[in-house]
Design an enzyme around this catalytic site. Structure first.
Site, short mmCIF file in Angstrom:
data_model
loop_
_atom_site.label_atom_id
_atom_site.label_comp_id
_atom_site.label_asym_id
_atom_site.label_seq_id
_atom_site.Cartn_x
_atom_site.Cartn_y
_atom_site.Cartn_z
N ASP A 4 -10.98 -8.92 7.28
CA ASP A 4 -12.33 -9.12 6.44
C ASP A 4 -12.74 -10.40 6.34
O ASP A 4 -14.13 -10.64 6.53
CB ASP A 4 -12.38 -8.50 5.06
CG ASP A 4 -12.48 -6.76 4.98
OD1 ASP A 4 -12.18 -6.25 5.88
OD2 ASP A 4 -13.00 -6.54 3.90
N TYR B 34 0.98 -1.14 -0.01
CA TYR B 34 0.01 0.03 0.06
C TYR B 34 0.93 1.28 -0.02
O TYR B 34 0.37 2.33 0.40
CB TYR B 34 -0.94 -0.09 1.06
CG TYR B 34 -1.97 -0.97 1.01
CD1 TYR B 34 -2.51 -1.80 -0.02
CD2 TYR B 34 -3.17 -1.14 2.36
CE1 TYR B 34 -3.37 -2.60 -0.09
CE2 TYR B 34 -4.25 -1.84 2.00
CZ TYR B 34 -4.36 -2.85 1.09
OH TYR B 34 -5.45 -3.67 0.95
N ASP C 87 -1.61 -17.74 3.79
CA ASP C 87 -2.63 -18.71 3.50
C ASP C 87 -3.24 -19.56 4.13
O ASP C 87 -4.43 -19.76 4.35
CB ASP C 87 -2.06 -19.00 1.98
CG ASP C 87 -0.63 -19.65 1.87
OD1 ASP C 87 -0.26 -19.70 3.27
OD2 ASP C 87 -0.18 -20.32 1.16
N LYS D 26 4.34 -14.36 4.76
CA LYS D 26 4.68 -15.35 3.43
C LYS D 26 6.13 -15.19 3.20
O LYS D 26 6.51 -15.15 2.08
CB LYS D 26 3.72 -14.94 2.47
CG LYS D 26 3.65 -15.79 1.55
CD LYS D 26 2.72 -16.77 1.51
CE LYS D 26 2.81 -18.00 0.35
NZ LYS D 26 2.06 -19.15 0.55
N ASP E 45 -5.47 -6.34 6.10
CA ASP E 45 -6.58 -5.94 5.37
C ASP E 45 -7.79 -6.91 5.11
O ASP E 45 -8.74 -7.15 5.27
CB ASP E 45 -6.47 -5.07 4.33
CG ASP E 45 -7.54 -4.24 3.73
OD1 ASP E 45 -8.62 -4.44 4.39
OD2 ASP E 45 -7.31 -3.58 2.94
#
Ligand code: NAI
Ligand code: MG
Length: 414
Positions: free
Chosen positions: A228, A121, A200, A168, A224
């Site tokens: 969610d 971001y 993951d 990751k 983020d």
């Protein structure tokens, strides 16, 4: 009570302009703040050409805290610069299943701590050709260590054993490798235990058994997305507040967006925005009041009314009114019978106020109303009638008036 904390309020677009007024109603019940309104978002952009006017950015920068609703397509032009304006380095996202809410996984109670300044971001995207675009992922040791420091403090305040680090690093060896090394290094320095989990795998594990997670530190994008995902386990985005924490300033916002599919209907769930107020109060040092707000939301979710996203029929305003009516749960005051009415005596009762802002504020309102008690009954100040309504809903319908502390005459509210 006069409070000097300055709070900027930005409604934004869509349901932002529905849930934020509901949250402000709660804030104004809790105490008197210096509230400054500012604008941002798609509508402002259509009118002025810019989604984030300089005046808004300046106001947010100068305030003690900001409540932000949501904006639409201009989110990246508004939210990211505002997070930078308050100097936020961590985005705190609690995801909890509440009693009474139909949740896929009622055993969910996780706080995501999301790195808030870098990762993918950072805004370094390049169009190299008609066929190819690239994105530069930025990870610094300093930002990762700052997140690690916060996670250590947060985990110990929550009295949990340690925290998980999502990453990751098996693929993004350099960037997530640096993130993992920095965050786990800080934790080791503080003697806080950590467990690592691939992002993951976390996506699967959080759905299968969310109870294994408590505090979870994440790189920006992972935090983020995964928060969610977890929202889906507890009843949806209408329940998720967030706090963008900076050293001396903070930006508090529901996790959801402007929800154009339900905007204008007046039925958006304001719980996320109201819970963001609880986080704002805690950030400003009013922990007890933050807890009172959270308890009131929790009680309303459990006992109703609920908004349509949770299967209920309540409007945004009805939910907020129900929360306001539960903000105050003092001991039952004495009820004295007079010839014409049952009067609540508040004399000893207001002394219960102590350091609690909610009760102090009511006390102030009552005292002020009391000074005007020679007014005609039909012009009883709103604060007093609100107080009375709340008392009656909490106590007993036969109560028809209140007697204010240190007054020899009481209100008889018609
Ligand atoms: P969204 O969060 O606005 O909506 C997703 C789904 O959740 C919709 O079905 C919506 O009705 C529902 N929902 C969200 N909040 C709710 C609430 N309080 N009560 C009941 N239902 C609720 O995400 P979406 O649809 O992906 O994005 C819509 C717009 O919002 C986009 O333009 C996006 O850019 C913007 N957005 C802005 C954000 C911000 O300002 N921080 C964050 C996320 C999206
Ligand atoms: Mg998001």
């Amino acid at each position: 009570m006069l409070v000097t904390d300055e709070i900027v309020v930005i409604e934004g677009d869509g349901i932002g302009s529905e849930v934020v007024p509901a949250a402000v109603e709660v804030l104004e019940t809790v105490g008197e703040f210096d509230i400054n309104r500012a604008v941002a978002g798609d509508v402002v952009k259509a009118e002025t050409g810019t989604a984030l006017p300089d005046e808004t950015r300046d106001a947010v920068g100068a305030a003690d805290a900001t409540l932000f609703g949501a904006v639409g397509k201009s989110a990246a032009d508004v939210v990211l610069p505002l997070r930078a304006t308050v100097g936020s380095y961590v985005n705190v996202r609690p995801v909890r299943a509440y009693p009474g809410v139909d949740a896929l996984r009622p055993d969910t109670d996780i706080v995501f701590l999301r790195e808030n300044t870098e990762g993918v971001y950072s805004g370094h995207e390049t169009r190299l050709s008609d066929d190819m675009s690239t994105l530069t992922r930025v990870v610094t040791t300093s930002a990762s260590e700052r997140l690690g420091e916060y996670a250590c403090k947060y985990a110990s305040a929550r009295e949990t054993d340690g925290f998980h680090i999502v990453h990751k690093a098996n693929v993004m060896r350099e960037t997530d490798g640096r993130f993992l090394e920095a965050v786990s290094g800080v934790a080791a320095d503080h003697g806080v235990s950590t467990e690592t989990v691939l992002m993951d795998a976390f996506g699967t594990q959080v759905c299968l058994d969310p109870s294994q997670y408590d505090v979870v530190a994440c790189p920006n994008l992972a935090g983020d997305v995964l928060s969610d995902v977890a929202a889906g386990l507890v009843g949806g985005l209408g329940l998720l507040p967030s706090a963008n924490i900076g050293a001396e300033n903070g930006l508090f916002e529901p996790v959801h967006g402007s929800a154009p599919d339900i905007a204008g209907e007046g039925t958006a769930n304001p719980a996320a925005a109201i819970l963001s107020i609880a986080m704002l109060l805690e950030f400003l040092g009013y922990e007890r009041d933050g807890q009172i707000v959270r308890d009131a939301v929790q009680a309303t979710l459990a006992e109703g009314p609920q908004t349509p996203d949770l299967g209920g029929e309540a409007t945004t305003d009805e939910f907020a009114t129900a929360v306001v009516s539960r903000l105050w749960s003092p001991p039952v005051p004495e009820i004295c019978e007079t010839g014409e009415a049952s009067i609540l005596r508040l004399d000893s009762w207001v002394k219960h106020a102590g350091s609690c802002r909610v009760m102090k504020h009511f006390e102030t309102r009552v005292s002020r109303s009391c000074m005007n008690r020679n007014q005609a009954a039909n012009s009883v100040p709103v604060a007093t009638t609100t107080l009375y309504r709340i008392l009656r809903s909490r106590l007993d319908a036969r109560v028809s008036g209140i007697l204010v502390a240190d007054c020899d005459a009481g209100w008889v509210v018609k």
